[in-house]
Design an enzyme around this catalytic site. Structure first.
Site, mmCIF file in Angstrom:
data_model
loop_
_atom_site.group_PDB
_atom_site.id
_atom_site.type_symbol
_atom_site.label_atom_id
_atom_site.label_comp_id
_atom_site.label_asym_id
_atom_site.label_seq_id
_atom_site.Cartn_x
_atom_site.Cartn_y
_atom_site.Cartn_z
ATOM 1 N N TYR A 95 25.691 44.829 52.491
ATOM 2 C CA TYR A 95 26.282 43.494 52.642
ATOM 3 C C TYR A 95 25.207 42.407 52.573
ATOM 4 O O TYR A 95 25.426 41.330 52.004
ATOM 5 C CB TYR A 95 27.109 43.408 53.936
ATOM 6 N N ARG A 131 24.434 41.862 49.022
ATOM 7 C CA ARG A 131 25.489 41.043 48.379
ATOM 8 C C ARG A 131 25.368 39.584 48.811
ATOM 9 O O ARG A 131 25.554 38.671 47.996
ATOM 10 C CB ARG A 131 26.865 41.630 48.730
ATOM 11 N N ASP A 135 33.344 36.557 49.140
ATOM 12 C CA ASP A 135 32.057 35.867 48.945
ATOM 13 C C ASP A 135 32.067 34.389 49.337
ATOM 14 O O ASP A 135 31.017 33.749 49.353
ATOM 15 C CB ASP A 135 31.597 36.036 47.478
ATOM 16 N N HIS A 168 40.925 39.644 52.120
ATOM 17 C CA HIS A 168 40.037 40.721 52.564
ATOM 18 C C HIS A 168 38.875 40.236 53.416
ATOM 19 O O HIS A 168 37.858 40.924 53.529
ATOM 20 C CB HIS A 168 39.507 41.501 51.342
ATOM 21 N N CYS A 201 26.344 42.494 69.139
ATOM 22 C CA CYS A 201 27.268 41.499 69.687
ATOM 23 C C CYS A 201 26.617 40.781 70.868
ATOM 24 O O CYS A 201 26.229 41.440 71.853
ATOM 25 C CB CYS A 201 28.552 42.204 70.137
ATOM 26 N N THR A 234 40.987 40.233 38.287
ATOM 27 C CA THR A 234 41.214 41.400 39.147
ATOM 28 C C THR A 234 41.780 42.546 38.323
ATOM 29 O O THR A 234 42.555 42.350 37.408
ATOM 30 C CB THR A 234 42.157 41.085 40.330
ATOM 31 N N SER A 235 41.353 43.755 38.683
ATOM 32 C CA SER A 235 41.825 44.952 37.973
ATOM 33 C C SER A 235 43.250 45.298 38.395
ATOM 34 O O SER A 235 43.855 46.215 37.856
ATOM 35 C CB SER A 235 40.906 46.139 38.272
HETATM 36 C C1 BV8 Z 1 45.586 49.291 53.349
HETATM 37 C C2 BV8 Z 1 36.762 43.860 50.790
HETATM 38 C C3 BV8 Z 1 46.934 50.321 54.988
HETATM 39 C C4 BV8 Z 1 35.515 44.582 51.206
HETATM 40 C C5 BV8 Z 1 38.168 45.335 49.478
HETATM 41 C C6 BV8 Z 1 49.512 51.455 48.292
HETATM 42 C C7 BV8 Z 1 49.863 50.504 49.266
HETATM 43 C C8 BV8 Z 1 48.943 50.138 50.254
HETATM 44 C C9 BV8 Z 1 47.656 50.688 50.259
HETATM 45 C C10 BV8 Z 1 47.321 51.621 49.293
HETATM 46 C C11 BV8 Z 1 48.229 52.008 48.327
HETATM 47 N N1 BV8 Z 1 47.620 52.916 47.541
HETATM 48 C C12 BV8 Z 1 46.349 53.102 47.959
HETATM 49 C C13 BV8 Z 1 46.143 52.360 49.026
HETATM 50 C C14 BV8 Z 1 44.893 52.313 49.758
HETATM 51 C C15 BV8 Z 1 43.944 51.234 49.248
HETATM 52 C C16 BV8 Z 1 43.996 51.067 47.766
HETATM 53 O O1 BV8 Z 1 44.676 50.173 47.239
HETATM 54 N N2 BV8 Z 1 43.219 51.894 47.069
HETATM 55 C C17 BV8 Z 1 43.111 51.785 45.629
HETATM 56 C C18 BV8 Z 1 41.694 52.205 45.204
HETATM 57 C C19 BV8 Z 1 44.167 52.651 44.986
HETATM 58 N N3 BV8 Z 1 44.242 49.990 49.926
HETATM 59 C C20 BV8 Z 1 43.679 49.785 51.135
HETATM 60 O O2 BV8 Z 1 42.986 50.588 51.712
HETATM 61 C C21 BV8 Z 1 43.981 48.453 51.778
HETATM 62 N N4 BV8 Z 1 44.436 48.715 53.119
HETATM 63 O O3 BV8 Z 1 46.373 49.569 52.493
HETATM 64 O O4 BV8 Z 1 45.757 49.587 54.675
HETATM 65 C C22 BV8 Z 1 47.122 50.117 56.407
HETATM 66 C C23 BV8 Z 1 48.244 49.423 56.834
HETATM 67 C C24 BV8 Z 1 48.454 49.288 58.185
HETATM 68 C C25 BV8 Z 1 47.518 49.791 59.106
HETATM 69 C C26 BV8 Z 1 46.372 50.440 58.648
HETATM 70 C C27 BV8 Z 1 46.169 50.613 57.290
HETATM 71 C C28 BV8 Z 1 42.733 47.612 51.924
HETATM 72 C C29 BV8 Z 1 42.176 47.260 50.574
HETATM 73 C C30 BV8 Z 1 41.051 46.244 50.726
HETATM 74 C C31 BV8 Z 1 39.712 46.915 50.581
HETATM 75 N N5 BV8 Z 1 38.644 45.906 50.562
HETATM 76 N N6 BV8 Z 1 37.250 44.378 49.510
HETATM 77 C C32 BV8 Z 1 34.315 44.168 50.390
HETATM 78 O O5 BV8 Z 1 34.443 43.411 49.396
HETATM 79 O O6 BV8 Z 1 33.202 44.627 50.756
HETATM 80 S S1 BV8 Z 1 38.784 45.821 47.990
HETATM 81 C C33 BV8 Z 1 37.866 45.229 46.698
HETATM 82 O O7 BV8 Z 1 38.215 45.989 45.549
HETATM 83 C C34 BV8 Z 1 38.194 43.835 46.267
HETATM 84 O O8 BV8 Z 1 38.364 42.988 47.375
HETATM 85 C C35 BV8 Z 1 39.416 43.957 45.417
HETATM 86 O O9 BV8 Z 1 40.578 43.822 46.173
HETATM 87 C C36 BV8 Z 1 39.363 45.391 44.985
HETATM 88 C C37 BV8 Z 1 39.378 45.533 43.478
HETATM 89 O O10 BV8 Z 1 38.390 44.756 43.012
HETATM 90 P P1 BV8 Z 1 38.701 43.565 41.966
HETATM 91 O O11 BV8 Z 1 38.534 42.298 42.698
HETATM 92 O O12 BV8 Z 1 39.955 43.744 41.208
HETATM 93 O O13 BV8 Z 1 37.523 43.848 41.066
HETATM 94 P P2 BV8 Z 1 37.377 45.054 40.076
HETATM 95 O O14 BV8 Z 1 35.933 45.325 39.973
HETATM 96 O O15 BV8 Z 1 38.301 46.158 40.422
HETATM 97 O O16 BV8 Z 1 37.894 44.415 38.736
HETATM 98 C C38 BV8 Z 1 37.242 43.267 38.245
HETATM 99 C C39 BV8 Z 1 38.134 42.736 37.153
HETATM 100 O O17 BV8 Z 1 37.542 41.555 36.646
HETATM 101 C C40 BV8 Z 1 38.285 43.709 35.987
HETATM 102 O O18 BV8 Z 1 39.631 43.777 35.616
HETATM 103 C C41 BV8 Z 1 37.436 43.049 34.888
HETATM 104 O O19 BV8 Z 1 37.975 43.291 33.607
HETATM 105 C C42 BV8 Z 1 37.534 41.607 35.241
HETATM 106 N N7 BV8 Z 1 36.428 40.781 34.809
HETATM 107 C C43 BV8 Z 1 35.131 41.122 34.648
HETATM 108 N N8 BV8 Z 1 34.433 40.044 34.252
HETATM 109 C C44 BV8 Z 1 35.309 38.993 34.194
HETATM 110 C C45 BV8 Z 1 36.577 39.460 34.547
HETATM 111 N N9 BV8 Z 1 37.663 38.677 34.591
HETATM 112 C C46 BV8 Z 1 37.490 37.387 34.252
HETATM 113 N N10 BV8 Z 1 36.303 36.848 33.898
HETATM 114 C C47 BV8 Z 1 35.199 37.618 33.865
HETATM 115 N N11 BV8 Z 1 34.003 37.080 33.500
#
Ligand code: BV8
Length: 248
Positions: free
Chosen positions: A70, A73, A107, A122, A151, A192-193
């Site tokens: 972190y 980052r 961020d 998030h 803390c 976002t993906s």
């Molecule tokens: C939860 C913070 C339950 C930390 C992050 C179905 C329903 C609910 C949950 C789930 C489900 N299926 C699976 C789950 C679990 C999980 C999940 O979704 N897993 C995925 C992998 C399948 N979800 C969770 O765990 C969530 N919690 O569901 O809890 C619960 C409920 C009650 C009680 C207890 C528990 C929590 C998810 C949050 C995790 N934290 N971030 C940190 O940052 O350190 S997630 C993190 O990755 C991001 O915040 C973001 O959300 C995620 C994906 O990242 P993106 O932002 O999309 O970035 P990525 O790299 O993937 O893509 C970038 C995109 O940009 C690409 O498409 C690319 O083409 C594009 N790009 C690149 N360059 C450019 C561009 N676009 C424009 N311009 C450019 N120049």
């Protein structure tokens, strides 16, 4: 990008000052030099996947490694600063009567780029809170090396005030995001993906009540074939072109 290249559905919504919501992910910060979750990380972090670091288990197993990540980052964010995509989102907020920004990013760059009232789904890595749950919460610009912070209230460890995989999103943020999606006539989904839930499910709420949804992403995503238009390109250029078409 000239007006002609933007889809008519988007131009019409902007011209009528449509209630708008913008959902953003790591791609809008990519042009600030911050690797997205899908890109390979660099240097020391190249061998780690964010999914393996952004979890309570990773923090319990090795808080030092998670804090080092972190802080790394924080340094990238402080060095990169907001880019044209963040500034364009703030511009859209100033031009439209209603424009809510909802971000998956932690961020703080939308705020640094001039946006107000940002819904942080998030959390925010510039905040840190008591890992033992005593309620202590503070902001920090700290990215110095060293042991994880403790803390000041109860002496336990502090953790970044972000939502890790497997953790629930802040109820207030999720409620505000859903309300914005239900009110919006136009939704821009940028950088976002669309693979992480429940954030990735938000555009669905907008589609269900007839909003026009436009994706801004150089790559297709699972959302692409469910929405009205996808603009294939970088968020900086495209969001700036869109902001230019909004009424002053
Ligand atoms: C939860 C913070 C339950 C930390 C992050 C179905 C329903 C609910 C949950 C789930 C489900 N299926 C699976 C789950 C679990 C999980 C999940 O979704 N897993 C995925 C992998 C399948 N979800 C969770 O765990 C969530 N919690 O569901 O809890 C619960 C409920 C009650 C009680 C207890 C528990 C929590 C998810 C949050 C995790 N934290 N971030 C940190 O940052 O350190 S997630 C993190 O990755 C991001 O915040 C973001 O959300 C995620 C994906 O990242 P993106 O932002 O999309 O970035 P990525 O790299 O993937 O893509 C970038 C995109 O940009 C690409 O498409 C690319 O083409 C594009 N790009 C690149 N360059 C450019 C561009 N676009 C424009 N311009 C450019 N120049």
């Amino acid at each position: 990008m000239s007006q002609t290249a933007l889809p008519r559905i988007l131009l019409d919504a902007l011209a009528r000052d449509a209630a708008t919501a913008i959902l953003t992910g790591a791609g809008v910060s990519a042009e600030s030099g911050i690797p997205t979750f899908r890109e390979a990380q660099t240097g020391l972090w190249a061998r780690f996947s964010p999914q393996d670091l952004a979890t309570p288990e990773a923090y319990a197993r090795d808080p030092q490694r998670v804090w080092d990540w972190y802080r790394w980052r924080r340094k990238l964010i402080a060095n990169g600063g907001p880019n044209d995509a963040h500034r364009a989102c703030a511009e859209l907020q100033s031009r439209l009567s209603e424009c809510r920004i909802i971000t998956e990013n932690v961020d703080g760059l939308h705020q640094a780029g001039g946006a107000g009232d940002v819904v942080e789904l998030h959390g925010n890595l510039w905040r840190q809170r008591c890992a033992a749950g005593c309620g202590h919460l503070e902001t920090s610009e700290d990215f110095a090396d060293g042991p994880p912070p403790t803390c000041p209230t109860c002496g336990a460890a502090l953790r970044p005030d972000v939502v890790w995989f497997g953790e629930a999103l802040p109820e207030q943020a999720l409620t505000a995001a859903l309300a914005a999606m239900e009110r919006a006539e136009l939704v821009l989904v940028a950088g976002t993906s669309s693979m992480v839930y429940p954030a990735a499910g938000l555009p669905e709420a907008a589609l269900q009540h007839g909003a026009s949804v436009v994706e801004i992403n150089p790559e297709p995503t699972p959302l692409s074939d469910r929405i009205h238009a996808s603009l294939r390109g970088g968020a900086g250029t495209l969001l700036a072109a869109i902001a230019e078409q909004a009424p002053r």
